[in-house]
Design an enzyme around this catalytic site. Structure first.
Site, short mmCIF file in Angstrom:
data_model
loop_
_atom_site.label_atom_id
_atom_site.label_comp_id
_atom_site.label_asym_id
_atom_site.label_seq_id
_atom_site.Cartn_x
_atom_site.Cartn_y
_atom_site.Cartn_z
CG LEU A 125 -1.99 1.26 1.74
CD1 LEU A 125 -2.90 1.15 0.47
CD2 LEU A 125 -2.08 1.24 2.80
CG HIS A 229 8.11 3.52 9.43
ND1 HIS A 229 7.40 4.55 9.53
CD2 HIS A 229 9.44 3.48 9.66
CE1 HIS A 229 8.50 5.50 8.95
NE2 HIS A 229 9.40 4.62 9.27
C1 SCA Z 1 -1.08 4.75 3.71
C2 SCA Z 1 -1.77 5.65 3.14
C3 SCA Z 1 -1.82 5.58 1.26
C4 SCA Z 1 -2.24 6.61 3.26
O1 SCA Z 1 -3.17 8.18 2.93
P1 SCA Z 1 -3.15 9.35 3.74
O2 SCA Z 1 -1.93 9.27 4.53
O3 SCA Z 1 -3.67 10.32 2.97
O4 SCA Z 1 -4.28 8.76 4.89
P2 SCA Z 1 -4.91 9.65 5.68
O5 SCA Z 1 -6.49 9.85 5.00
O6 SCA Z 1 -4.21 10.68 6.25
O7 SCA Z 1 -5.54 8.53 6.89
C5 SCA Z 1 -6.01 7.76 7.01
C6 SCA Z 1 -6.84 7.03 8.57
O8 SCA Z 1 -5.73 7.01 8.79
C7 SCA Z 1 -6.27 7.77 10.38
N1 SCA Z 1 -4.58 8.85 11.14
C8 SCA Z 1 -3.73 9.28 10.22
N2 SCA Z 1 -2.59 8.84 10.75
C9 SCA Z 1 -2.29 8.88 12.35
C10 SCA Z 1 -1.74 8.54 13.19
N3 SCA Z 1 -0.99 9.16 13.80
N4 SCA Z 1 -2.17 7.58 13.87
C11 SCA Z 1 -3.69 6.68 14.24
N5 SCA Z 1 -4.25 7.58 12.78
C12 SCA Z 1 -4.24 8.42 11.97
C13 SCA Z 1 -6.39 8.83 9.82
O9 SCA Z 1 -7.56 10.26 10.09
C14 SCA Z 1 -7.29 8.45 8.93
O10 SCA Z 1 -8.37 7.92 9.40
P3 SCA Z 1 -10.03 7.60 8.27
O11 SCA Z 1 -9.89 6.84 8.20
O12 SCA Z 1 -11.15 7.69 10.43
O13 SCA Z 1 -10.80 9.08 7.93
C15 SCA Z 1 -0.11 7.17 3.31
O14 SCA Z 1 -0.38 7.36 4.56
C16 SCA Z 1 0.81 6.36 2.40
O15 SCA Z 1 0.74 5.50 1.40
N6 SCA Z 1 1.89 5.70 3.43
C17 SCA Z 1 3.31 5.25 3.33
C18 SCA Z 1 3.32 4.10 3.37
C19 SCA Z 1 3.45 2.85 3.99
O16 SCA Z 1 3.45 3.16 5.44
N7 SCA Z 1 1.96 1.91 3.85
C20 SCA Z 1 2.45 1.32 4.69
C21 SCA Z 1 2.61 0.14 4.77
S1 SCA Z 1 2.34 -1.17 4.86
C22 SCA Z 1 1.80 -2.33 3.48
O17 SCA Z 1 1.66 -2.38 2.69
C23 SCA Z 1 0.82 -3.54 4.29
C24 SCA Z 1 -0.95 -2.67 4.39
C25 SCA Z 1 -1.16 -2.94 3.44
O18 SCA Z 1 -1.74 -2.92 2.04
O19 SCA Z 1 -2.71 -2.82 3.47
#
Ligand code: SCA
Ligand code: ARG
Length: 344
Positions: A125, A229
């Site tokens: 993701l 992380h």
């Molecule tokens: C994961 C995503 C795609 C999510 O996109 P966004 O950052 O735009 O998301 P967002 O809308 O801001 O946040 C999604 C939900 O998480 C909540 N949220 C945000 N920050 C938070 C925090 N620090 N602690 C707890 N919850 C948190 C928000 O309120 C929101 O809840 P609501 O939904 O209630 O509004 C991105 O952050 C990303 O690409 N991250 C970096 C790559 C990564 O680490 N990927 C995962 C690796 S692990 C993996 O790949 C396996 C898991 C998998 O495949 O799903």
């Protein structure tokens, strides 16, 4: 408009761009053209129904309909561990006790396990930072649940997701430094890269197989066991809100948590329903909400996020939304509210 579709051969450059911005620890998105193009090829064959379950992996991209840019990626593995062993540590307990001597001591211990063999996996993701807005993250992550609900025969009864563990900006992992480092002269970043290019079983075979007493690890390593992380907290928050739980399994390299649940218990799988497309331009006034909507095609899978009225046996969509889904009036769709009821 943003939409989700199966990855295609033409997306290689887009995937390389995403991989370059992802950094260390996003194991399955290595900056390696050959590897990524093989992953695309495996996905294309999976969608075409041409692979055994052990090899099936479904990769999706989020496309920006306005520009054609690839904004993000997500994937589903049909069944892990059927060709090569799939390793985790399970955080368990060992008790050393002697009533006679009045001694009782309890130790948290890491046990090497293959317990997730045959489970499906959510993985890979990643949303480009420029697109982390407008609920794109929710669409990207949760569109996979509509796919799971639509094609349950392709997946296992249980689903896991390995979350990225703690590492610093230079890719240094305290858990790796405390444990893996004793068995390898390589850095965590390199071990993670080898995993991503298909060498995990090889690396894992050289890790300690006997139970590891957590008390004997350096405090910095102990502190990150089961910790996600920082950049991955939104990813795990979304899964937890859908019913995924940490059950004590962690990654053998960085100790990031594995979360899991029964496929049929995932909120968006359980609550999703089928509906026919009804077109309206503009959508009528009324109480609107965000819904994940997908078509019912395997190789032509599409999913979008639509702000519309609650679906009945029909769901109201604009012509633009229907076009992104590749459906016409009356076409078969599956939909579910983006958020569980309590946060809607
Ligand atoms: C994961 C995503 C795609 C999510 O996109 P966004 O950052 O735009 O998301 P967002 O809308 O801001 O946040 C999604 C939900 O998480 C909540 N949220 C945000 N920050 C938070 C925090 N620090 N602690 C707890 N919850 C948190 C928000 O309120 C929101 O809840 P609501 O939904 O209630 O509004 C991105 O952050 C990303 O690409 N991250 C970096 C790559 C990564 O680490 N990927 C995962 C690796 S692990 C993996 O790949 C396996 C898991 C998998 O495949 O799903
Ligand atoms: N080092 C890790 N713990 N990696 C697991 C997180 C990566 C994620 N599961 C992926 O598919 O790429």
């Amino acid at each position: 408009m943003m939409f989700i579709r199966p990855v295609a051969h033409k997306d290689l450059d887009g995937l390389m761009n995403l991989a370059r911005s992802a950094g260390v620890g996003l194991t399955s998105l290595p900056v390696n053209e050959e590897r990524l193009s093989r992953r695309i090829a495996r996905s294309v064959l999976s969608f075409a129904g041409e692979l055994d379950k052990a090899d099936q992996g479904y990769v999706f991209v989020m496309e920006d309909g306005a520009t054609g840019a690839i904004a993000g990626i997500c994937a589903l593995e049909a069944a892990v561990g059927l060709k090569e062993p799939w390793y985790n540590y399970r955080v368990g307990t060992i008790v050393h006790a002697s009533e006679e001597l009045g001694v009782y001591s309890r130790h948290d211990t890491l046990f090497l396990s293959n317990d997730h063999t045959g489970y499906s996996e959510l993985c890979t993701l990643f949303l480009h930072p420029d697109y982390r807005a407008n609920r794109n993250g929710g669409l990207l992550s949760k569109s996979r649940f509509l796919f799971l609900a639509q094609f349950p025969q392709l997946f296992g009864k249980l689903v896991v997701a390995e979350m990225r563990g703690v590492s610093d900006e230079a890719g240094r992992s305290p858990f790796w430094e405390g444990l893996g480092r004793h068995f390898f002269s390589i850095d965590f970043a390199h071990a993670d890269y080898l995993t991503g290019v298909g060498q995990k079983a090889f690396v894992a075979e050289l890790m300690p197989k006997h139970p590891v007493y957590i008390d004997f690890l350096p405090p910095e390593a102990q502190a990150v066991i089961g910790q996600t992380h920082e950049n991955t907290r939104p990813a795990v928050a979304m899964l937890e809100s859908e019913g995924f739980r940490y059950e004590g399994y962690v990654d053998i390299f960085d100790a990031g948590p594995t979360v899991q649940t029964y496929t049929s218990e995932i909120r968006a799988v359980k609550e999703s329903s089928v509906a026919a497309a009804r077109l309206a331009d503009p959508l009528p006034e009324g109480d609107k909400n965000f819904y994940l909507v997908s078509n019912d095609s395997l190789a032509g899978f599409r999913a979008i996020l639509a702000e519309t009225l609650a679906p009945t046996h029909e769901i109201l969509l604009t012509p633009e939304q229907a076009q992104a889904l590749n459906v016409e009036e009356g076409g078969h769709l599956r939909c579910v509210a983006l958020y569980p009821k309590e946060n809607a």
